[in-house]
Write a protein that holds these residues in place. Structure first.
Motif, PDB file in Angstrom:
ATOM      1  N   THR A   1      26.480  26.070  54.094  1.00 47.61           N
ATOM      2  CA  THR A   1      26.231  24.696  53.646  1.00 47.61           C
ATOM      3  C   THR A   1      25.808  24.744  52.187  1.00 47.61           C
ATOM      4  O   THR A   1      24.764  25.298  51.844  1.00 47.61           O
ATOM      5  CB  THR A   1      25.113  24.023  54.477  1.00 47.61           C
ATOM      6  OG1 THR A   1      25.476  24.084  55.854  1.00 47.61           O
ATOM      7  CG2 THR A   1      24.932  22.576  54.047  1.00 47.61           C
ATOM      8  N   ILE A   2      26.671  24.196  51.352  1.00 50.40           N
ATOM      9  CA  ILE A   2      26.417  24.204  49.908  1.00 50.40           C
ATOM     10  C   ILE A   2      26.335  22.769  49.406  1.00 50.40           C
ATOM     11  O   ILE A   2      27.142  21.917  49.799  1.00 50.40           O
ATOM     12  CB  ILE A   2      27.571  24.901  49.147  1.00 50.40           C
ATOM     13  CG1 ILE A   2      27.982  26.216  49.796  1.00 50.40           C
ATOM     14  CG2 ILE A   2      27.248  25.040  47.660  1.00 50.40           C
ATOM     15  CD1 ILE A   2      27.217  27.418  49.389  1.00 50.40           C
ATOM     16  N   LEU A   3      25.378  22.521  48.546  1.00 52.31           N
ATOM     17  CA  LEU A   3      25.298  21.215  47.895  1.00 52.31           C
ATOM     18  C   LEU A   3      25.648  21.383  46.412  1.00 52.31           C
ATOM     19  O   LEU A   3      25.224  22.354  45.788  1.00 52.31           O
ATOM     20  CB  LEU A   3      23.874  20.647  47.988  1.00 52.31           C
ATOM     21  CG  LEU A   3      23.483  20.005  49.317  1.00 52.31           C
ATOM     22  CD1 LEU A   3      23.135  21.069  50.330  1.00 52.31           C
ATOM     23  CD2 LEU A   3      22.308  19.068  49.135  1.00 52.31           C
ATOM     24  N   HIS A   4      26.426  20.454  45.911  1.00 53.65           N
ATOM     25  CA  HIS A   4      26.701  20.432  44.472  1.00 53.65           C
ATOM     26  C   HIS A   4      26.067  19.163  43.907  1.00 53.65           C
ATOM     27  O   HIS A   4      26.367  18.061  44.365  1.00 53.65           O
ATOM     28  CB  HIS A   4      28.206  20.435  44.196  1.00 53.65           C
ATOM     29  CG  HIS A   4      28.535  20.347  42.735  1.00 53.65           C
ATOM     30  ND1 HIS A   4      28.968  19.192  42.139  1.00 53.65           N
ATOM     31  CD2 HIS A   4      28.457  21.272  41.749  1.00 53.65           C
ATOM     32  CE1 HIS A   4      29.165  19.415  40.844  1.00 53.65           C
ATOM     33  NE2 HIS A   4      28.865  20.673  40.587  1.00 53.65           N
ATOM     34  N   VAL A   5      25.154  19.340  42.950  1.00 48.44           N
ATOM     35  CA  VAL A   5      24.474  18.192  42.356  1.00 48.44           C
ATOM     36  C   VAL A   5      24.970  18.025  40.924  1.00 48.44           C
ATOM     37  O   VAL A   5      25.070  18.998  40.176  1.00 48.44           O
ATOM     38  CB  VAL A   5      22.939  18.399  42.352  1.00 48.44           C
ATOM     39  CG1 VAL A   5      22.237  17.154  41.853  1.00 48.44           C
ATOM     40  CG2 VAL A   5      22.451  18.773  43.741  1.00 48.44           C
ATOM     41  N   ASP A   6      25.287  16.807  40.564  1.00 51.87           N
ATOM     42  CA  ASP A   6      25.862  16.527  39.245  1.00 51.87           C
ATOM     43  C   ASP A   6      25.242  15.228  38.721  1.00 51.87           C
ATOM     44  O   ASP A   6      25.359  14.180  39.362  1.00 51.87           O
ATOM     45  CB  ASP A   6      27.388  16.383  39.422  1.00 51.87           C
ATOM     46  CG  ASP A   6      28.101  16.160  38.100  1.00 51.87           C
ATOM     47  OD1 ASP A   6      27.426  16.069  37.059  1.00 51.87           O
ATOM     48  OD2 ASP A   6      29.344  16.067  38.125  1.00 51.87           O
ATOM     49  N   ILE A   7      24.566  15.299  37.590  1.00 49.27           N
ATOM     50  CA  ILE A   7      23.958  14.094  37.012  1.00 49.27           C
ATOM     51  C   ILE A   7      25.070  13.213  36.427  1.00 49.27           C
ATOM     52  O   ILE A   7      25.978  13.708  35.770  1.00 49.27           O
ATOM     53  CB  ILE A   7      22.954  14.455  35.885  1.00 49.27           C
ATOM     54  CG1 ILE A   7      21.934  15.490  36.381  1.00 49.27           C
ATOM     55  CG2 ILE A   7      22.268  13.220  35.318  1.00 49.27           C
ATOM     56  CD1 ILE A   7      20.969  14.999  37.399  1.00 49.27           C
ATOM     57  N   ASN A   8      24.982  11.919  36.658  1.00 56.56           N
ATOM     58  CA  ASN A   8      26.010  11.004  36.142  1.00 56.56           C
ATOM     59  C   ASN A   8      25.818  10.784  34.636  1.00 56.56           C
ATOM     60  O   ASN A   8      24.721  10.479  34.189  1.00 56.56           O
ATOM     61  CB  ASN A   8      25.934   9.655  36.874  1.00 56.56           C
ATOM     62  CG  ASN A   8      26.087   9.794  38.383  1.00 56.56           C
ATOM     63  OD1 ASN A   8      25.396   9.131  39.151  1.00 56.56           O
ATOM     64  ND2 ASN A   8      26.971  10.670  38.831  1.00 56.56           N
TER      65      ASN A   8
ATOM     66  N   ASP B   1      31.285  23.357  52.948  1.00 55.70           N
ATOM     67  CA  ASP B   1      31.057  24.740  53.368  1.00 55.70           C
ATOM     68  C   ASP B   1      31.446  25.752  52.285  1.00 55.70           C
ATOM     69  O   ASP B   1      31.424  26.956  52.503  1.00 55.70           O
ATOM     70  CB  ASP B   1      31.800  25.027  54.684  1.00 55.70           C
ATOM     71  CG  ASP B   1      33.299  24.812  54.540  1.00 55.70           C
ATOM     72  OD1 ASP B   1      33.755  24.465  53.426  1.00 55.70           O
ATOM     73  OD2 ASP B   1      34.027  24.986  55.538  1.00 55.70           O
ATOM     74  N   SER B   2      31.863  25.263  51.108  1.00 53.30           N
ATOM     75  CA  SER B   2      32.110  26.169  49.983  1.00 53.30           C
ATOM     76  C   SER B   2      31.727  25.436  48.700  1.00 53.30           C
ATOM     77  O   SER B   2      31.678  24.204  48.669  1.00 53.30           O
ATOM     78  CB  SER B   2      33.593  26.565  49.911  1.00 53.30           C
ATOM     79  OG  SER B   2      34.373  25.442  49.534  1.00 53.30           O
ATOM     80  N   ARG B   3      31.438  26.214  47.644  1.00 53.23           N
ATOM     81  CA  ARG B   3      31.107  25.587  46.364  1.00 53.23           C
ATOM     82  C   ARG B   3      32.290  24.767  45.862  1.00 53.23           C
ATOM     83  O   ARG B   3      32.125  23.703  45.268  1.00 53.23           O
ATOM     84  CB  ARG B   3      30.724  26.671  45.338  1.00 53.23           C
ATOM     85  CG  ARG B   3      29.331  27.211  45.570  1.00 53.23           C
ATOM     86  CD  ARG B   3      29.017  28.312  44.595  1.00 53.23           C
ATOM     87  NE  ARG B   3      29.708  29.519  44.967  1.00 53.23           N
ATOM     88  CZ  ARG B   3      29.193  30.744  44.893  1.00 53.23           C
ATOM     89  NH1 ARG B   3      27.958  30.910  44.454  1.00 53.23           N
ATOM     90  NH2 ARG B   3      29.881  31.802  45.241  1.00 53.23           N
ATOM     91  N   PHE B   4      33.493  25.288  46.136  1.00 50.71           N
ATOM     92  CA  PHE B   4      34.705  24.623  45.672  1.00 50.71           C
ATOM     93  C   PHE B   4      34.815  23.197  46.228  1.00 50.71           C
ATOM     94  O   PHE B   4      35.027  22.236  45.485  1.00 50.71           O
ATOM     95  CB  PHE B   4      35.916  25.457  46.100  1.00 50.71           C
ATOM     96  CG  PHE B   4      37.229  24.879  45.680  1.00 50.71           C
ATOM     97  CD1 PHE B   4      37.668  25.001  44.379  1.00 50.71           C
ATOM     98  CD2 PHE B   4      38.024  24.202  46.595  1.00 50.71           C
ATOM     99  CE1 PHE B   4      38.881  24.458  43.989  1.00 50.71           C
ATOM    100  CE2 PHE B   4      39.236  23.659  46.213  1.00 50.71           C
ATOM    101  CZ  PHE B   4      39.669  23.788  44.910  1.00 50.71           C
ATOM    102  N   MET B   5      34.632  23.067  47.561  1.00 47.55           N
ATOM    103  CA  MET B   5      34.756  21.737  48.176  1.00 47.55           C
ATOM    104  C   MET B   5      33.546  20.859  47.849  1.00 47.55           C
ATOM    105  O   MET B   5      33.673  19.643  47.709  1.00 47.55           O
ATOM    106  CB  MET B   5      34.911  21.862  49.694  1.00 47.55           C
ATOM    107  CG  MET B   5      36.288  22.255  50.183  1.00 47.55           C
ATOM    108  SD  MET B   5      37.655  21.280  49.502  1.00 47.55           S
ATOM    109  CE  MET B   5      37.546  19.746  50.421  1.00 47.55           C
ATOM    110  N   ALA B   6      32.360  21.484  47.737  1.00 46.24           N
ATOM    111  CA  ALA B   6      31.157  20.698  47.418  1.00 46.24           C
ATOM    112  C   ALA B   6      31.312  20.043  46.043  1.00 46.24           C
ATOM    113  O   ALA B   6      30.975  18.876  45.855  1.00 46.24           O
ATOM    114  CB  ALA B   6      29.920  21.589  47.445  1.00 46.24           C
TER     115      ALA B   6
END
Ligand SMILES: [Mg+2]
Length: 411
Positions: free
Chosen positions: A4-11, A147-152
């Motif tokens: 379980t990977i989360l990708h956080v991106d500031i707008n 489930d991967s950094r790529f998809m997150a």
């Protein structure tokens, strides 16, 4: 074990931070330029994006589309500070964090999900709230879960602004069938263009190209990569984040001037200016390098050269000496717009203390370090550098190519 990977991106990071600091800029179209006198916008606020002004738009085009847009020079040191504060927020959630760029990070919660965060969507919202508490209420972010950094990353890239979005078994193929390559990490512009010639505009379509066709068109490496892209698996580029790098291998600095430089003294003074920054960084990391590289760019010309030394160096007088030697090889003397200096083959184990000349220079350099670390990088410097108002100061790059130096990141 399924990850379980989360990708956080500031707008709209650069613009949002400026709006957070100055309430008068909120809700208004805002463009961030690299410096006064630059012609291209390096970031824009969501209000500017709504008018069609995105990153990379020229200043005059932006003013034509939106005459009341506010243009502000970037404040790189402030962005680095907010990135460091964000890093703290993420480390409170899981010890496994990859800072990917100034405003993006991957958080791996695989091992703490079951007991701490059974509901990942709630976790995503909690992260968004923590970022607001740490950086300010104007700062919104996207969170992608997969489930991967790529998809997150793909999930947060394609979600509406300010949302948390989870990739599930049910929506996975739909995402792969609707996401354009510009939002797919690792598929660059040239590759996307080549795929478009085949009528392929989204990852899912790659599944229908016979592997031997892929192979003859893209070669073995990209065939493997494109098949991972097609099924949303971790690509080589992102798996590189797991590679442990103990220290930086090279430190370089380049700068594009506001005008063409013809005067040889002016050119060499700028090169010395860049040497000061490189030596300062290399010494802060306790490294020394053996390869010196010099590059000069004209309007349509480029020249570069390098030298590999027997012993590593990290004293300013040495770097300036070798840059001068390389500079003397330059015969063309075309007007220069961009300057680049690099010290590479960096290593930690440099033991030249036995040499008396090294000891002497180390003593001088240490005294300079002491003053400059306390009062600022250009407090003590060689006599010949650009005038004070034209000095080139260190800045942070958006993609954080030097994050080991900036954040002490090990990967
Ligand atoms: Mg962003």
């Amino acid at each position: 074990m399924k990850k379980t990977i989360l990708h956080v991106d500031i707008n709209s990071y650069f613009a949002t931070i400026l709006q957070q600091e100055n309430p008068f800029l909120r809700g208004k179209p805002l463009g961030v330029i690299k410096d006064v006198g630059r012609t291209c916008l390096i970031a824009t606020s969501k209000e500017a994006k709504e008018k069609g002004i995105g990153t990379g738009v020229g200043k005059s085009d932006a003013l034509t589309i939106c005459p009341d847009i506010t243009l502000i020079p970037a404040a790189f040191n402030r962005y680095l500070d907010t990135t460091k504060r964000m890093q703290k927020v993420f480390r409170n959630i899981s010890p496994s964090v990859n800072i990917y760029s100034l405003d993006e990070a991957f958080i791996d919660v695989t091992h703490c999900r079951k007991n701490l965060y059974p509901n990942v969507l709630e976790l995503g919202e909690m992260i968004q709230d923590s970022i607001k508490r740490e950086l300010g209420s104007w700062v919104t972010s996207n969170v992608g879960v997969a489930d991967s950094r790529f998809m997150a990353k793909m999930a947060s890239e394609t979600a509406p602004k300010g949302e948390v979005f989870e990739v599930t078994a049910e929506n996975r193929d739909l995402i792969l069938a609707t996401t354009e390559f510009k939002d797919v990490c690792g598929v660059g512009f040239a590759l996307a263009r080549k795929l478009k010639l085949l009528g392929v505009t989204v990852p899912y379509q790659i599944r229908f190209i016979p592997e031997e066709d892929l192979s003859s068109l893209f070669g073995p490496f990209w065939t493997k990569e494109l098949l991972k892209v097609a099924y949303g698996e971790e690509t080589h580029l992102l798996s590189q984040l797991d590679r442990k790098v103990e220290h930086m291998k090279s430190v370089g600095r380049s700068i594009t001037g506001y005008r063409l430089y013809r005067d040889q003294t002016e050119i060499t003074n700028i090169l010395k200016n860049l040497c000061i920054e490189i030596v300062s960084k290399v010494r802060k990391m306790n490294l020394a390098g053996r390869q010196v590289r010099l590059g000069l760019y004209g309007q349509n010309k480029y020249w570069s050269t390098h030298i590999t030394l027997k012993n590593p160096i990290n004293h300013l007088n040495d770097l300036i000496h070798w840059i001068n030697i390389l500079y003397q090889r330059w015969e063309d003397k075309f007007p220069v717009i961009k300057f680049a200096v690099r010290l590479s083959l960096l290593r930690e184990d440099f033991q030249q203390e036995l040499l008396p000349s090294w000891q002497k220079h180390e003593a001088i350099q240490k005294a300079m370090d002491l003053v400059n670390n306390k009062f600022g990088i250009f407090t003590l410097h060689p006599a010949a550098v650009p005038p004070k108002n034209e000095l080139i100061y260190p800045e942070v790059t958006g993609f954080l190519g030097d994050k080991i130096y900036q954040l002490g990141e090990e990967t």
